[in-house]
Design an enzyme around this catalytic site. Structure first.
Site, short mmCIF file in Angstrom:
data_model
loop_
_atom_site.label_atom_id
_atom_site.label_comp_id
_atom_site.label_asym_id
_atom_site.label_seq_id
_atom_site.Cartn_x
_atom_site.Cartn_y
_atom_site.Cartn_z
CB CYS A 1 -0.99 -0.07 1.15
SG CYS A 1 -2.44 0.94 0.84
CD GLU B 1 -0.32 -5.40 6.33
OE1 GLU B 1 -0.29 -5.98 5.22
OE2 GLU B 1 -0.58 -4.20 6.45
CG HIS C 1 -3.14 -3.26 4.13
ND1 HIS C 1 -2.20 -2.61 4.89
CD2 HIS C 1 -3.74 -2.31 3.40
CE1 HIS C 1 -2.23 -1.32 4.65
NE2 HIS C 1 -3.17 -1.11 3.73
N1 GLN Z 1 -3.68 6.39 1.06
C1 GLN Z 1 -2.37 6.12 1.58
C2 GLN Z 1 -1.27 6.90 0.85
O1 GLN Z 1 -1.56 7.54 -0.09
C3 GLN Z 1 -2.07 4.64 1.51
C4 GLN Z 1 -3.06 3.86 2.34
C5 GLN Z 1 -2.51 2.62 2.97
O2 GLN Z 1 -1.29 2.40 3.06
N2 GLN Z 1 -3.40 1.81 3.48
O3 GLN Z 1 -0.16 6.85 1.24
#
Ligand code: GLN
Length: 191
Positions: free
Chosen positions: A77, A174, A172
């Site tokens: 992410c 995890e 994610h």
């Molecule tokens: N929206 C976050 C970003 O732009 C990422 C979201 C996440 O890691 N769950 O960094």
């Protein structure tokens, strides 16, 4: 195996628990010297602008790039955003992986959702799909050069890619209790 988890901000504890569950030693990385002796590194989800700012503040940018040249690194992410070369915005990036990423790309109503994925490297087309949790997730708009897409949503949106020893997922693993991605990452070590 000794795996670092970048612990500046975000969901690093969950990765540490998954790694320990698989018998690996997990180390929190907050300073350049914490990278010494590690076999791989996970960059967790969180807020990529915050992770970037803190990495600049703690002089981690060059040491992280250097580490990535020699070891497997997996970004989930915000970690995926941080590893990308192009996110269409001005924020500190490691800029190592040949991917174009769009942040917060799934719109407000569905900014968090869960779905089942076929992941090509698990060869799970006929087996168990991977439960993927998306939280204000980025999209993989393009994977260029050596970067290959390894998972897509049903509508074709790319959500995971691999480039040699580097792995990125917009979701994610995890948070799901399914440790196949963590196993797959550990399998990249020593290749
Ligand atoms: N929206 C976050 C970003 O732009 C990422 C979201 C996440 O890691 N769950 O960094």
């Amino acid at each position: 195996m000794k795996i670092g988890v970048l612990a500046l901000q975000g969901a690093f504890i969950e990765h540490i628990k998954m790694l320990e569950g698989l018998g690996a030693t997990a180390v929190e990385v907050r300073l350049p010297e914490h990278l010494e002796g590690l076999d791989g590194l996970i960059i967790p989800g969180g807020e990529s602008t915050t992770i970037g700012k803190l990495a600049v503040m703690y002089d981690l940018m060059e040491p992280l790039r250097q580490f990535a040249m020699e070891h497997p690194v997996w970004g989930t992410c915000a970690g995926m955003i941080f590893m990308a070369k192009d996110v269409g915005a001005d924020q500190p990036l490691l800029g190592i992986m040949d991917i174009v990423v769009e942040r917060n790309a799934f719109g407000r109503q569905i900014d968090s959702f869960e779905t089942n994925l076929d992941v090509s490297v698990f060869k799970n087309g006929q087996g168990k799909p991977f439960p993927a949790v998306f939280i204000r997730a980025p999209k993989l708009v393009d994977a260029k050069g050596e970067a290959t897409v390894i998972a897509r949503l049903a509508d074709g949106t790319a959500v995971a890619a691999q480039q040699g020893q580097w792995l990125v997922t917009s979701f994610h693993p995890e948070l799901t209790g399914d440790d196949r991605f963590h196993r797959y990452f550990l399998g990249l070590i020593g290749k």
